[in-house]
Scaffold this motif. Structure first.
Motif, PDB file in Angstrom:
ATOM      1  N   ALA A  60       0.828  -1.210   0.000  1.00 28.26           N
ATOM      2  CA  ALA A  60       0.000   0.000   0.000  1.00 28.26           C
ATOM      3  C   ALA A  60       0.862   1.259   0.000  1.00 28.26           C
ATOM      4  N   ARG A 206      -8.974  -1.131  -5.037  1.00 28.19           N
ATOM      5  CA  ARG A 206      -8.592  -1.360  -3.652  1.00 28.19           C
ATOM      6  C   ARG A 206      -7.066  -1.423  -3.590  1.00 28.19           C
ATOM      7  N   PHE A 212      -6.931   1.325   2.838  1.00 28.98           N
ATOM      8  CA  PHE A 212      -6.819   0.428   3.983  1.00 28.98           C
ATOM      9  C   PHE A 212      -7.129   1.144   5.295  1.00 28.98           C
ATOM     10  N   SER A 216     -10.107  -0.468   7.405  1.00 31.18           N
ATOM     11  CA  SER A 216      -9.752  -0.941   8.747  1.00 31.18           C
ATOM     12  C   SER A 216     -10.578  -0.224   9.809  1.00 31.18           C
ATOM     13  N   TYR A 228      -1.567   1.820   9.316  1.00 30.60           N
ATOM     14  CA  TYR A 228      -1.515   2.435   7.984  1.00 30.60           C
ATOM     15  C   TYR A 228      -1.316   3.957   8.078  1.00 30.60           C
TER      16      TYR A 228
END
Length: 260
Positions: A60, A206, A212, A216, A228
Motif C-alpha cells: 500500500a 482497492r 486500507f 480498517s 496504515y
C-alpha cells in the motif's frame, strides 16, 4: 555558544528524544490511565499490526507513493512550463489567472469521486490526476514569482555585457528563480501525498494506504488503521526529505544567494 558539531548532534538527538517521550506518554495513557482502544490504540498494538501486516503495508505504501510521485512530477512540469509562459507574456498570465485560482480552491473531496468514476474502478489515473492538480498550483505560483525576480536594471546590465538570451537566462533568471521553484515543489510534495491519500477514500481500485485506513476503521480494526496511518506519515516524511535534499543540491550548484 554551541559548536557546529554539537548543533548537528542536537539536530538529530532532539527530535528522537521528543519522539520517545511522546511514545512513553502515549503508552502510559493506554496502559495505566486506561484509554479505550477505539479512542487511542497503544503503540505496542500498532507496532504488532505493522509487523503482522508488513507485506500489505509495504504494498500500500508503494501504491500511494507511486501515485503521489507521478502526480507531483506531472503537476510540477506543467506548473513550470505554464509559469514560464506566464512570465514571458502577460496575456498568458491573464488567461491562466482564473484557471489557477479555480484549481487552488477546488475541493479534493468533491473532485475525487468524479475522477475515480471517470477513469474506472480499476485505474489509478484519477488519483494521480488529483495529486497533479494539488501539486500544480504551488509550483506555478512560486515559479512565476521566481521568474519575475529579475528587474529591468539587471537585464540592462546583462545587455551592456552583450550577453545572449541563453546567457542571461543561465546567469540571471535561472539562479533567481530556482529557490522559488524548489520551494514550490517542497510544498507540493506534501500536498501530493495528502491528495493521493484522500482520493483513495472515494472509490478506485482497492489498494493504497487511504483505502486500507478507511476499511480498517470501518471494521473496527483501529490498531490496524493506525498502522496504515503511521505508514502514511512515513511517506509524507520521505517526500519532504527528498525535496529538502533536492533543494540543497540546487543551492550548491547554483549561485542562488540573495534570491530569496
Amino acid at each position: 555558544m554551541t559548536s557546529p558539531a554539537t548543533e548537528r548532534v542536537l539536530r538529530v538527538v532532539a527530535p528522537v528524544v521528543v519522539g520517545l517521550v511522546v511514545l512513553a506518554i502515549w503508552q502510559y495513557l493506554v496502559s495505566v490511565v486506561g484509554v479505550a482502544p477505539y479512542l487511542l490504540p497503544g503503540p505496542r498494538e500498532i507496532g504488532q499490526e505493522l509487523q503482522d501486516n508488513a507485506d500489505a503495508v509495504r504494498e500500500a505504501f508503494w501504491i500511494t507513493g507511486r501515485n503521489a510521485a507521478l502526480g507531483l512530477v506531472f503537476g510540477s512540469v506543467v506548473g513550470v512550463v505554464l509559469a514560464g509562459l506566464s512570465a514571458w507574456a502577460r496575456v498568458v498570465d491573464g488567461m491562466l489567472a482564473f484557471v489557477v485560482a479555480s484549481l487552488a480552491v477546488v475541493p479534493i473531496v468533491a473532485l475525487a469521486p468524479v475522477l475515480n468514476s471517470m477513469y474506472g474502478a480499476d485505474s489509478q489515473y484519477g488519483r494521480r490526476a488529483i495529486a497533479a492538480i494539488a501539486a500544480f498550483v504551488p509550483v506555478y505560483v512560486n515559479t512565476v514569482r521566481g521568474l519575475r525576480q529579475t528587474t529591468p536594471q539587471h537585464r540592462d546590465l546583462m545587455h551592456s555585457y552583450s550577453a545572449s538570451g541563453w546567457q542571461t537566462f543561465r546567469s540571471l533568471t535561472l539562479p533567481s528563480a530556482a529557490p522559488f521553484v524548489i520551494t514550490g515543489i517542497r510544498v507540493a510534495s506534501s500536498l501530493a501525498v495528502i491528495s493521493a491519500l484522500v482520493a483513495e477514500y472515494f472509490g478506485g481500485p482497492r489498494g493504497g494506504l487511504g483505502s486500507f485506513i478507511s476499511t480498517s476503521a470501518a471494521t473496527s480494526a483501529y490498531a490496524r488503521a493506525w498502522a496504515y496511518v503511521v505508514a502514511a506519515i512515513v511517506l509524507g516524511l520521505v517526500a519532504y526529505v527528498v525535496t529538502v535534499l533536492l533543494e540543497r543540491i540546487v543551492q550548491h550548484r547554483l549561485p542562488t544567494g540573495g534570491a530569496r
